[in-house]
Design an enzyme around this catalytic site. Structure first.
Site, PDB file in Angstrom:
ATOM      1  N   SER A 155       9.657  29.743   0.332  1.00  0.00           N
ATOM      2  CA  SER A 155      10.451  30.969   0.179  1.00  0.00           C
ATOM      3  C   SER A 155      10.117  31.868   1.355  1.00  0.00           C
ATOM      4  CB  SER A 155      10.063  31.681  -1.123  1.00  0.00           C
ATOM      5  OG  SER A 155      10.501  33.031  -1.114  1.00  0.00           O
ATOM      6  N   TYR A 168       4.335  34.901  -7.903  1.00  0.00           N
ATOM      7  CA  TYR A 168       5.307  34.100  -7.146  1.00  0.00           C
ATOM      8  C   TYR A 168       4.948  34.074  -5.658  1.00  0.00           C
ATOM      9  CZ  TYR A 168       9.894  32.468  -5.518  1.00  0.00           C
ATOM     10  OH  TYR A 168      10.909  31.748  -4.925  1.00  0.00           O
TER      11      TYR A 168
HETATM   12  C1  BGC Z   1      13.287  34.406  -4.821  1.00  0.00           C
HETATM   13  C2  BGC Z   1      14.549  35.196  -5.069  1.00  0.00           C
HETATM   14  C3  BGC Z   1      14.725  36.252  -4.005  1.00  0.00           C
HETATM   15  C4  BGC Z   1      14.553  35.687  -2.611  1.00  0.00           C
HETATM   16  C5  BGC Z   1      14.585  36.763  -1.528  1.00  0.00           C
HETATM   17  C6  BGC Z   1      13.323  33.879  -3.420  1.00  0.00           C
HETATM   18  O1  BGC Z   1      12.215  33.079  -3.153  1.00  0.00           O
HETATM   19  O2  BGC Z   1      13.199  33.350  -5.778  1.00  0.00           O
HETATM   20  O3  BGC Z   1      14.494  35.796  -6.354  1.00  0.00           O
HETATM   21  O4  BGC Z   1      16.025  36.819  -4.114  1.00  0.00           O
HETATM   22  O5  BGC Z   1      13.346  34.973  -2.522  1.00  0.00           O
HETATM   23  O6  BGC Z   1      13.771  37.862  -1.839  1.00  0.00           O
END
Ligand code: BGC
Length: 270
Positions: A155, A168
């Site tokens: 991410s 996360y």
């Molecule tokens: C998350 C999303 C978020 C995106 C940008 C992703 O890894 O799961 O919820 O919109 O990152 O912030």
């Protein structure tokens, strides 16, 4: 003629969390390039069956296998089943992931642990199984010049701090070092390990960031390219990264984010 140009012809791929969202798009994209794909899911078997049907309808080969990627025994059973059906694995896409958001002072240990277990430990468990098979089998030159390929779904939050989502963000920061350390260890064995770091991709995980015009407008201030991403943006990248066209790429994170990591707030400030 078209068959000959398929980049992943006769390769076998397992995509975790592939019954919806980014995982589904990756599975469809890999199947379109000729890979036989395993659609892993943990819940909603009917959605996994739908992905299998869609791929078969387009002439591809797909099966659905249930496993919670955070559970060692379930992961091992899934790989065994894959080997029984497809013989081996050439490509692993570690995609399964979730969010359990809250401010840090209200974050329960259970919500911390669940996110780390699925997003990070799940990638370790699946990678370990795939790597054992890559090492056992080695290179099959007719299929690929690598002995195996792993794509970790990371991410932008492997580098962008994210308040209110510390579990996360920590899991994605962990994926970065898991990926790079595996890549370093395995490059001499001709196993390539890379990450894709999606930005805001329009799926259920971030529905509240795009479901109203106001939310979407606010989200777009973070995206210089001025559009929300689509799962297919990630699918196309994954199909290429898994192919021999990307043979010299290992240990890399490819940001597919419309410029989200370019610090857009600095374009008129700072
Ligand atoms: C998350 C999303 C978020 C995106 C940008 C992703 O890894 O799961 O919820 O919109 O990152 O912030």
């Amino acid at each position: 003629m078209r068959e000959l140009t398929k980049k992943l012809k006769e390769q076998s791929a397992l995509i975790t969390g592939a019954n919806t969202g980014i995982g589904k798009a990756v599975a469809v994209a890999l199947a379109n390039e000729g890979a036989n794909v395993v659609i892993n899911y943990v819940s909603h078997p009917e959605l996994a069956a739908g992905v299998v049907d869609e791929i078969k309808f387009n002439g591809g080969v797909a099966i659905a296998l249930q496993a919670d990627v955070s559970k060692e025994d379930q992961v091992q059973a899934m790989f065994q089943e894959m080997y029984e059906q497809f013989g081996t694995i050439d490509i692993l896409v570690n995609n399964a992931g979730l969010q359990k958001d809250s401010s840090i002072e209200h974050m329960t240990l259970a919500d911390w642990q669940l996110v780390i277990d699925v997003n990070l430990t799940g990638q370790f468990l699946c990678a370990r199984e795939a790597i054992k098979e890559f090492l056992r089998r080695g290179i099959v030159a007719e299929r690929s010049c690598a002995a195996g390929k792993i794509i970790c779904m990371s991410s932008v939050h492997e580098v962008i701090p994210w308040g209110g989502h510390v579990n996360y963000a920590a899991s994605k920061g962990g994926i970065m070092q898991l990926m790079k350390s595996m890549a370093q260890e395995l490059a001499p064995k001709k196993i390539r390990v890379n990450s894709i770091a999606p930005g805001a991709i329009q799926t259920q995980i971030n529905r509240n960031a795009w479901e109203t015009p106001q939310a979407l407008q606010s989200l777009l201030t973070l995206i210089p390219y001025n559009r929300i991403g689509q799962p297919e943006d990630i699918g196309k990248c994954a199909a290429w990264l898994a192919s021999d066209e990307a043979d010299y790429i290992t240990g890399a994170t490819i940001f597919v984010d419309g410029g989200m990591t370019l610090y857009p707030g600095f374009s008129t400030n700072g």
